[in-house]
Design an enzyme around this catalytic site. Structure first.
Site: not given
Ligand code: KIV
Length: 286
Positions: A48-49, A87, A117, A119, A186
């Site tokens: 989600d980055s 994500d 993934k 959080e 992280e």
């Molecule tokens: O979205 C992402 O790239 C992440 C990393 C910063 C761990 O969750």
């Protein structure tokens, strides 16, 4: 060039057993995913980055399920061999367990991902159990969790005092019990990473969590020097691609302005007999 093969969870565990660290990078589009896959990087996170490094938002919160699914599809087209993880974006798994299972499933069904993934530790353990029970592999993400950075007081290292270190260890245990095949730490002190790695038996990945991990993750825009707003301390930049791109763009502009581009080799020809016919036609009609 390493020999390529489709990466699986048993293969990732095999690497852990051998003591061979797993390489993991983010990617969001076809061309970079292709290069990551060809480089033999075992895992790709469609993070989600993307909200920040691709779309220019100031946080990860605005990106949606639909947008990330499209990025996953592009990444999978470019990366047939790497293990691709989708994500789960903000609000895709927090509202209800059934919504979380449905959204996680979309990453596999529509996004062609291998896993998801999300959080959180103890607080999302029940949700993760339900996702895993639906047959969807999960990586948990604890420590600095950008979706809740306001609650954490910003983008800060976690586990630096006894309370937060213990709660990280509890989170890592809860994630393993919930059935995750891996946990991403992280911005965690190396010594706390080592303690966690000794207490769990799933795969421990780190991004800013030191070297005592089964695998390392970084954001591709950071290692390539493609995102200039902010570079975290834990990043190693391997190339400043922005400088290379800027030079190329300035050279292109100069070539256009100075009529150095295009040259004959960039242009197309027409047989002179056909050109003559065009001219004859025009002379008759004008
Ligand atoms: O979205 C992402 O790239 C992440 C990393 C910063 C761990 O969750």
């Amino acid at each position: 060039m390493p020999e390529l093969k489709r990466i699986s969870i048993p293969y990732l565990y095999e690497l852990k057993k051998r003591g061979e660290p797993i390489s993991w990078l983010t990617a969001y589009d076809y061309p970079l995913a292709y290069l990551v896959d060809q480089a033999g990087i075992e895992m790709i996170l469609v993070g989600d980055s993307a909200s920040m490094v691709v779309y220019g938002n100031s946080s990860t919160l605005p990106i949606t399920m639909d947008t990330l699914i499209e990025h996953c599809q592009a990444v999978r087209r470019g990366a047939p061999n790497s293990f691709v993880i989708g994500d789960m974006p903000f609000l895709s798994y927090q509202v209800s367990v059934s919504e979380a299972v449905y959204n996680a499933g979309r990453f596999l069904k529509e996004g062609n991902c291998d896993a998801v993934k999300l959080e959180g530790g103890v607080r999302v353990a029940e949700t993760i159990k339900a996702i895993v029970n639906a047959g969807i592999p999960v990586v948990g993400h604890i420590g600095l969790t950008p979706q809740s950075s306001s609650m954490l007081g910003g983008f800060k290292v976690q586990g630096k005092d006894v309370e937060s270190a213990i709660s990280l260890i509890e989170d890592a245990n809860a994630l393993e019990k919930a059935g995750t095949f891996g946990t991403l730490l992280e911005c965690v002190p190396t010594k706390i990473t080592s303690i966690i790695r000794k207490t769990v038996s799933n795969l421990v990945f780190g991004i800013g969590a030191g070297d005592d991990c089964d695998g390392q993750l970084l954001i591709i825009h950071d290692i390539l020097g493609l995102y200039q707003c902010f570079t975290p301390k834990f990043v190693k930049q391997y190339v400043n691609i922005s400088a290379i791109i800027s030079d190329a763009l300035k050279n292109y502009r100069n070539d256009v302005k100075n009529r150095q581009f295009p040259q004959p080799e960039h242009s197309f020809t027409i047989p002179s007999s056909e050109l003559q016919k065009v001219k004859t036609y025009l002379s008759k009609t004008t």
